[in-house]
Motif scaffolding. Structure first.
Motif, mmCIF file in Angstrom:
data_model
loop_
_atom_site.group_PDB
_atom_site.id
_atom_site.type_symbol
_atom_site.label_atom_id
_atom_site.label_comp_id
_atom_site.label_asym_id
_atom_site.label_seq_id
_atom_site.Cartn_x
_atom_site.Cartn_y
_atom_site.Cartn_z
ATOM 1 N N GLN A 8 -49.400 -6.380 104.643
ATOM 2 C CA GLN A 8 -48.511 -7.298 105.350
ATOM 3 C C GLN A 8 -49.306 -8.522 105.814
ATOM 4 O O GLN A 8 -50.402 -8.384 106.364
ATOM 5 C CB GLN A 8 -47.862 -6.625 106.559
ATOM 6 N N GLN A 10 -49.086 -12.557 107.590
ATOM 7 C CA GLN A 10 -48.414 -13.665 108.258
ATOM 8 C C GLN A 10 -49.095 -14.949 107.823
ATOM 9 O O GLN A 10 -50.317 -15.065 107.927
ATOM 10 C CB GLN A 10 -48.465 -13.507 109.778
ATOM 11 N N PRO A 14 -45.770 -21.009 104.583
ATOM 12 C CA PRO A 14 -45.039 -20.114 103.678
ATOM 13 C C PRO A 14 -44.960 -20.626 102.242
ATOM 14 O O PRO A 14 -45.007 -19.833 101.301
ATOM 15 C CB PRO A 14 -43.644 -20.048 104.309
ATOM 16 N N ARG A 18 -46.262 -18.442 99.032
ATOM 17 C CA ARG A 18 -45.462 -18.090 97.858
ATOM 18 C C ARG A 18 -46.182 -18.491 96.574
ATOM 19 O O ARG A 18 -46.210 -17.740 95.599
ATOM 20 C CB ARG A 18 -44.095 -18.776 97.936
ATOM 21 N N HIS A 40 -43.113 -9.767 98.372
ATOM 22 C CA HIS A 40 -41.816 -9.870 99.049
ATOM 23 C C HIS A 40 -41.959 -10.654 100.351
ATOM 24 O O HIS A 40 -42.968 -10.534 101.045
ATOM 25 C CB HIS A 40 -41.240 -8.481 99.351
ATOM 26 N N GLU A 41 -40.944 -11.434 100.658
ATOM 27 C CA GLU A 41 -40.880 -12.175 101.914
ATOM 28 C C GLU A 41 -39.690 -11.649 102.715
ATOM 29 O O GLU A 41 -38.543 -11.738 102.276
ATOM 30 C CB GLU A 41 -40.711 -13.669 101.641
ATOM 31 N N THR A 42 -39.966 -11.084 103.880
ATOM 32 C CA THR A 42 -38.912 -10.479 104.695
ATOM 33 C C THR A 42 -37.918 -11.531 105.168
ATOM 34 O O THR A 42 -38.302 -12.570 105.700
ATOM 35 C CB THR A 42 -39.515 -9.755 105.913
ATOM 36 N N GLY A 49 -39.966 -13.679 107.779
ATOM 37 C CA GLY A 49 -41.004 -14.610 107.371
ATOM 38 C C GLY A 49 -42.325 -13.943 107.044
ATOM 39 O O GLY A 49 -43.223 -14.602 106.522
ATOM 40 N N GLU A 50 -42.454 -12.656 107.341
ATOM 41 C CA GLU A 50 -43.683 -11.935 106.998
ATOM 42 C C GLU A 50 -43.675 -11.599 105.511
ATOM 43 O O GLU A 50 -42.635 -11.294 104.932
ATOM 44 C CB GLU A 50 -43.786 -10.657 107.816
ATOM 45 N N PHE A 51 -44.843 -11.666 104.900
ATOM 46 C CA PHE A 51 -44.989 -11.372 103.485
ATOM 47 C C PHE A 51 -45.603 -9.983 103.309
ATOM 48 O O PHE A 51 -46.462 -9.569 104.094
ATOM 49 C CB PHE A 51 -45.896 -12.403 102.811
ATOM 50 N N ALA A 198 -35.518 -8.374 101.598
ATOM 51 C CA ALA A 198 -36.653 -9.263 101.309
ATOM 52 C C ALA A 198 -36.393 -10.002 100.013
ATOM 53 O O ALA A 198 -35.754 -9.479 99.091
ATOM 54 C CB ALA A 198 -37.945 -8.462 101.207
ATOM 55 N N LEU A 201 -40.954 -12.305 95.126
ATOM 56 C CA LEU A 201 -41.756 -13.472 94.779
ATOM 57 C C LEU A 201 -42.493 -13.236 93.467
ATOM 58 O O LEU A 201 -42.813 -12.114 93.124
ATOM 59 C CB LEU A 201 -42.755 -13.758 95.889
#
Length: 201
Positions: A8, A10, A14, A18, A40-42, A49-51, A198, A201
């Motif tokens: 995970q 932050q 963003p 990506r 994946h981007e929540t 916004g967390e990946f 999510a 990506l």
């Protein structure tokens, strides 16, 4: 048995994150031996916004060694310095089954606990889930058992791959009128503990 290591992150930028997943993270980890790399981007249901970057390995030793080398790579160091991103968590899960097409514009994740897990039912559970999901327009499903995940250890995550969240929501809602799925819920003591949407990506 294969394992997914989920990290995970932050990110302060963003857009750059990506781009880095597609152009840097995925190719380098695949080159290091990962069977696949999912990004994946929540959007809803967790830390928006967390990946999360999930990579699949034939052994946890190999995966952790590859990730350690990844963070020493000069290209990775430069990317992190240019667009700071912070690792905020990591978990290991065992892939217990998958069916259908495990790609899509979105990942709809359903977290659950099983009071009476039965490995002999896993294949039937995944097959019936996939039939239920694809009948309503989803692409496929992957079932992961969390083995090292802090307080979430021992849980199960169903990842529904879809190009439509509406399709995923309809499929999940009709699960409760599906005889085969309700049989699995009763036999395994399944309790839903969370859902997350999510973007892939």
């Amino acid at each position: 048995m294969t394992y997914v290591i989920g990290t995970q992150v932050q990110a302060s930028d963003p857009v750059a994150m990506r781009e880095n997943i597609a152009g840097l993270v995925r190719p380098k980890l695949v080159a290091a031996g990962a069977a696949y790399v999912d990004g994946h981007e929540t959007m809803v249901g967790g830390n928006s916004g967390e990946f999360t970057v999930g990579s699949r390995w034939d052994s946890v030793d190999n995966g952790l060694a590859a990730l350690a080398a990844f963070y020493q790579d000069p290209d990775v160091i430069a990317a992190l310095e240019a667009a700071p991103a912070q690792v905020v968590g990591r978990a290991v899960g065992a892939v217990e089954g998958e069916a259908g097409t495990t790609t899509g514009s979105f990942a709809f994740l359903v977290a659950a606990m099983m009071a009476t897990p039965d490995p002999s039912r896993t294949g039937d559970l995944v097959g019936d889930m996939n039939s239920q999901l694809t009948a309503h327009g989803c692409n496929g499903v992957r079932l992961i058992r969390t083995v090292v995940a802090g307080e979430a250890t021992g849980g199960w995550v169903t990842v529904v791959y879809t190009d439509s969240i509406d399709a995923a929501l309809k499929a999940v809602a009709t699960t409760y009128t599906n005889e085969a799925m309700m049989g699995h819920f009763a036999a395994l003591g399944i309790t839903i503990t969370g859902r997350t949407i999510a973007a892939s990506l």
